[in-house]
Design a protein around this motif. Structure first.
Motif, short mmCIF file in Angstrom:
data_model
loop_
_atom_site.label_atom_id
_atom_site.label_comp_id
_atom_site.label_asym_id
_atom_site.label_seq_id
_atom_site.Cartn_x
_atom_site.Cartn_y
_atom_site.Cartn_z
N GLU A 2 9.13 5.89 11.54
CA GLU A 2 10.53 5.51 11.47
C GLU A 2 10.71 4.15 10.81
N GLY A 3 11.46 4.14 9.69
CA GLY A 3 11.75 2.91 8.98
C GLY A 3 10.58 2.33 8.20
N LEU A 4 9.52 3.10 8.05
CA LEU A 4 8.32 2.60 7.37
C LEU A 4 7.97 3.50 6.18
N THR A 5 7.44 2.86 5.13
CA THR A 5 7.01 3.58 3.94
C THR A 5 5.64 3.08 3.53
N LYS A 6 4.75 4.02 3.24
CA LYS A 6 3.41 3.66 2.77
C LYS A 6 3.35 3.81 1.26
N THR A 7 2.75 2.82 0.60
CA THR A 7 2.55 2.93 -0.84
C THR A 7 1.05 2.85 -1.13
N SER A 8 0.70 2.98 -2.40
CA SER A 8 -0.70 3.11 -2.79
C SER A 8 -1.30 1.78 -3.22
N ALA A 9 -2.36 1.36 -2.53
CA ALA A 9 -3.06 0.14 -2.92
C ALA A 9 -3.69 0.29 -4.31
N ALA A 10 -4.23 1.47 -4.59
CA ALA A 10 -4.86 1.69 -5.90
C ALA A 10 -3.83 1.55 -7.02
N TRP A 11 -2.63 2.08 -6.81
CA TRP A 11 -1.56 1.97 -7.81
C TRP A 11 -1.19 0.50 -8.01
N LEU A 12 -1.04 -0.23 -6.93
CA LEU A 12 -0.68 -1.64 -7.02
C LEU A 12 -1.73 -2.43 -7.82
N ILE A 13 -2.99 -2.18 -7.50
CA ILE A 13 -4.07 -2.90 -8.17
C ILE A 13 -4.06 -2.62 -9.67
N ASP A 14 -3.93 -1.34 -10.02
CA ASP A 14 -3.92 -0.95 -11.43
C ASP A 14 -2.73 -1.55 -12.17
N LYS A 15 -1.54 -1.43 -11.59
CA LYS A 15 -0.33 -1.91 -12.26
C LYS A 15 -0.26 -3.43 -12.31
#
Length: 351
Positions: free
Chosen positions: A275-288
């Motif tokens: 609830e109220g939380l979203t997970k994003t990708s560490a691999a995507w962050l590192i690459d971008k």
């Protein structure tokens, strides 16, 4: 029970990094484990628990205390009930359950380390987590001075976290019990999109458990996530950072930074995380953020196969690794305002 002094710890880790321990004890029975822990606690000696070494970053100066390597063995299967000694090699145990035609942990194939570590991290990959099949954890409670049996509901499992990780100096895992599924040789429903695509099935479908295991092993190997002494991309701890979980305000700020940096049509990976939380990708962050596969010029670099793995190219020190990790953390934060958190346990050092 074997005892060595001024013993190298680097060979006991998948990073192959770190200095020696003042004393290294190798325990092959639960009783030896408990005796060694009690002895260290009674003497006030610092204690480091070592299993498969796949989630440890040990400082170059080593560990001033007793390192206890848990090398217990035990694989017991009674119908769909599985009990593993903490020292059992995890990937071998997964293979044996698949050979027995059981489902529930087949997509956790190829994960290095020992069975005792799985509840600590709530190990997960490719749509499965051990928290969905663990029924009980048998552990030595250092605070109470006794062996306890902790049911799943009291393990406080969450994403890459548990009661055992929250209190790292309290519990020493001795045995882990699971309830698997007899689906006539089929896997649990396939949940992970990449696995489903590779298998050519829809999410929720079942396939032969052996096929699911083999597919996951191939996917992991393609990312350097299956141990191979000849491949320096596997001289790592696997995923070095956990996937960030953001609150609604944090995700809104993150989304704005993505649009600012990559353009208004850019979309970052986003998955519901409660609830109220979203997970994003560490691999995507590192690459971008500019840290692409193979990034680095020194003896510690990002894997050539996966941006989430930091690797020892053969001559690295722990400080080399941490320097790279800090650079990645700083770069991602500057680019997107998100602070990455390391997944491996650090010993004698801090990120």
């Amino acid at each position: 029970m074997q005892e060595l002094h001024d013993a190298p710890l680097a060979p006991l880790t998948t990073f192959r990094l770190g200095g020696p321990a003042t004393r290294l004890i190798t325990a092959t029975t639960d009783a030896e484990v408990v005796d060694a822990v009690r002895e260290a606690d009674a003497a006030g000696t610092p204690l480091l628990i070592v299993g498969g070494g796949s989630n440890l970053v040990i400082g170059d100066q080593g560990f001033a205390g007793t390192a206890l390597r848990i090398a217990t063995q035990g694989f017991s299967l009674d119908g769909t009930r599985l009990e593993l000694a903490a020292g059992e090699v995890w990937t071998d145990a997964v293979a044996r359950t698949v050979e027995a035609g059981l489902a529930g942990i087949e997509c956790l194939a190829g994960i290095p380390g020992s069975a005792g570590a799985t509840p600590i991290q709530n190990v997960g990959a490719y749509g499965q987590e051990v928290s969905s099949t663990i029924t009980e954890v048998v552990a030595y409670d250092r605070a109470a001075g006794e062996t306890v049996v902790i049911p799943n509901a009291e393990c406080a499992f969450s994403y890459r976290h548990s009661r055992f990780k929250a209190e790292p100096d309290r519990y020493v895992v001795l045995r882990v019990r699971f309830e698997l599924e007899d689906a006539g040789g089929l896997s649990a429903p396939i949940k992970y999109p990449e696995t489903a695509r590779t298998l050519g099935v829809e999410a929720g479908d079942r396939v032969p458990a052996a096929t699911a295991r083999e597919t996951v092993l191939k996917l992991r190997a393609g990312k350097g996530m299956v141990l191979d002494p000849e491949d320096h991309d596997t001289w790592s701890a696997g995923s070095f950072f956990t996937n960030p979980i953001l609150t609604e305000p944090e995700f809104a700020a993150f989304h704005a930074r993505v649009a600012e940096r990559l353009g208004p049509d850019a979309k970052a990976p986003a998955f519901p995380a409660g609830e109220g939380l979203t997970k994003t990708s560490a691999a995507w962050l590192i690459d971008k953020a500019g840290f692409t596969k193979g990034y680095g010029t020194g003896p510690a670099r990002i894997s050539t196969k996966h941006t989430l793995a930091l690797t020892n190219r053969g001559e690295a020190t722990t400080e080399d690794l941490l320097t790279l990790a800090r650079e990645v953390v700083a770069g991602v934060h500057e680019a997107f305002g998100v602070t990455l958190v390391n997944e491996p346990v650090t010993v004698g050092v801090r990120l």
